[in-house]
Design a protein around this motif. Structure first.
Motif, PDB file in Angstrom:
ATOM      1  N   UNK A 189       0.988   1.575  -5.335  1.00  0.00           N
ATOM      2  CA  UNK A 189       1.736   1.977  -6.051  1.00  0.00           C
ATOM      3  C   UNK A 189       2.509   3.558  -5.402  1.00  0.00           C
ATOM      4  N   UNK A 190       3.657   3.498  -4.694  1.00  0.00           N
ATOM      5  CA  UNK A 190       3.873   4.884  -3.704  1.00  0.00           C
ATOM      6  C   UNK A 190       4.207   5.771  -5.098  1.00  0.00           C
ATOM      7  N   UNK A 191       3.148   7.202  -4.606  1.00  0.00           N
ATOM      8  CA  UNK A 191       3.476   7.794  -5.377  1.00  0.00           C
ATOM      9  C   UNK A 191       3.093   9.558  -4.257  1.00  0.00           C
ATOM     10  N   UNK A 192       5.015   9.830  -4.342  1.00  0.00           N
ATOM     11  CA  UNK A 192       3.863  11.487  -3.195  1.00  0.00           C
ATOM     12  C   UNK A 192       3.504  12.065  -3.543  1.00  0.00           C
ATOM     13  N   UNK A 201       0.605   9.430 -13.489  1.00  0.00           N
ATOM     14  CA  UNK A 201       0.836   8.336 -14.928  1.00  0.00           C
ATOM     15  C   UNK A 201       1.590   7.370 -15.444  1.00  0.00           C
ATOM     16  N   UNK A 202       2.130   7.132 -15.574  1.00  0.00           N
ATOM     17  CA  UNK A 202       3.195   6.265 -15.422  1.00  0.00           C
ATOM     18  C   UNK A 202       2.937   4.835 -14.606  1.00  0.00           C
ATOM     19  N   UNK A 203       2.567   5.310 -13.116  1.00  0.00           N
ATOM     20  CA  UNK A 203       2.116   4.476 -11.871  1.00  0.00           C
ATOM     21  C   UNK A 203       0.746   3.839 -12.438  1.00  0.00           C
ATOM     22  N   UNK A 204      -0.237   4.903 -12.354  1.00  0.00           N
ATOM     23  CA  UNK A 204      -1.946   4.270 -13.139  1.00  0.00           C
ATOM     24  C   UNK A 204      -1.577   3.515 -14.179  1.00  0.00           C
ATOM     25  N   UNK A 205      -0.622   3.783 -14.981  1.00  0.00           N
ATOM     26  CA  UNK A 205      -0.570   2.133 -16.260  1.00  0.00           C
ATOM     27  C   UNK A 205      -0.066   1.859 -15.671  1.00  0.00           C
ATOM     28  N   UNK A 206       0.588   1.029 -14.864  1.00  0.00           N
ATOM     29  CA  UNK A 206       1.583   0.054 -14.231  1.00  0.00           C
ATOM     30  C   UNK A 206       0.475  -0.704 -13.451  1.00  0.00           C
TER      31      UNK A 206
END
Length: 326
Positions: A189-192, A201-206
């Motif tokens: 999940x691409x996170x800048x 945190x939202x991306x990690x939860x997903x």
């Protein structure tokens, strides 16, 4: 000397400025995009200041050209791409600044000899140095600076590293020097780098939820990658093929995790500069046993790459860096 580093699987691969390899070594200098220039009126706009030294917007856009997608970008998207390119330029400038003060002197005659050797090599292909400079958008002065920096770094490492340290490094990274490879598939999940804590945190939860489904047998890894991964490998089920322990196109944290895993084991969430990943190793090639004596040159080369990465991290913490990219 190789420039180690970025995981280009989840983001465009950006050219880098400074550390082009002198032609006497196995690889030739990278090919930066042709000059593009900043928008009218912004040619001399300052994108960042590093310890009082400016980086212009034109420098950033020169490296950005050729990586832009065909579809128009929003202002926010273009700024984000500029910032990512700018990060590499800042790293190179920090290194040059450090070596100007601390690196060994390089005799210009050495660079003259390198240029002559490289020019002779180009002639065999029906080209000239002038052709090379034009095609790569570099000046002779820029190439000289790049090669000087590379030679200074190698010289600095030699002066500040004992053979015992290099032998210990060899033993700690024997998988790499034995040329062991592992085959990896991943979901990213691409996170800048500049994402907020909330977005991260939202991306990690997903991603943890996706991992839980895979672990429970409700979702196979390939399907998860096809549906969710922000990587060109997604249509192939996240399969990125075989990777080496170091020196390839993957981030150190990614490679380190992959080589610590058993076949078909599911990793936890792994964070790199380019996003959040879960991965799975599907095969391992054992390579060929090596010795320090036979690998000494490669050990110094790879050690220098890691030394550079650690040095730049330290210089970033100590430096005065102001980003003003529009």
């Amino acid at each position: 000397m190789r420039r180690s580093f970025v995981l280009t699987l989840a983001a465009p691969a950006f050219a880098t400025l400074a550390l082009a390899q002198p032609p006497a070594a196995p690889t030739t200098p990278p090919t930066p995009p042709a000059q593009t220039g900043a928008p009218a009126g912004q040619e001399n706009a300052v994108a960042a200041t590093v310890n009082g030294e400016s980086i212009t917007l034109t420098e950033v856009d020169t490296l950005l050209k050729g990586t832009l997608p065909l579809t128009p970008l929003t202002v926010a998207q273009k700024r984000q791409m500029r910032i990512e390119v700018l990060s590499d330029i800042i790293d190179d400038l920090l290194l040059r600044q450090f070596l100007r003060k601390n690196g060994p002197k390089v005799d210009p005659a050495e660079i003259d000899a390198q240029l002559k050797a490289f020019g002779d090599k180009l002639k065999k292909d029906g080209k000239s140095l002038a052709d090379f400079f034009k095609e790569t958008g570099q000046t002779e002065a820029q190439v000289r600076e790049s090669w000087t920096t590379a030679m200074q770094l190698t010289g600095y490492v030699k002066l500040n590293t004992t053979e015992e340290q290099l032998k210990a490094y060899f033993n700690a990274n024997k998988d790499f020097f034995d040329h062991v490879e592992v085959k990896v598939q991943h979901v990213v999940l691409r996170v800048s780098k500049n994402a907020t804590a909330v977005d991260r945190a939202t991306a990690k939860e997903k991603l943890e939820a996706i991992r839980a489904e895979i672990a429970a047998g409700k979702l196979d890894f390939a399907t998860a990658a096809k549906k969710n991964s922000h990587c060109p490998s997604a249509p192939n089920g996240g399969d990125i093929g075989y990777i080496a322990r170091k020196g390839g196109l993957v981030d150190e944290a990614f490679a380190k995790a992959a080589f610590a895993m058993k076949s078909n084991e599911l990793s936890g969430v792994i964070e790199t500069d380019f996003g959040l990943h879960i991965l799975q190793v599907t095969d391992r090639k054992p390579g060929t046993p090596s010795t320090y004596e036979k690998s000494a040159t490669e050990v110094l080369d790879t050690y220098s790459d890691d030394f550079r990465t650690e040095l730049i991290a330290k210089l970033r913490k100590q430096g005065q860096i102001q980003i003003t990219v529009p």
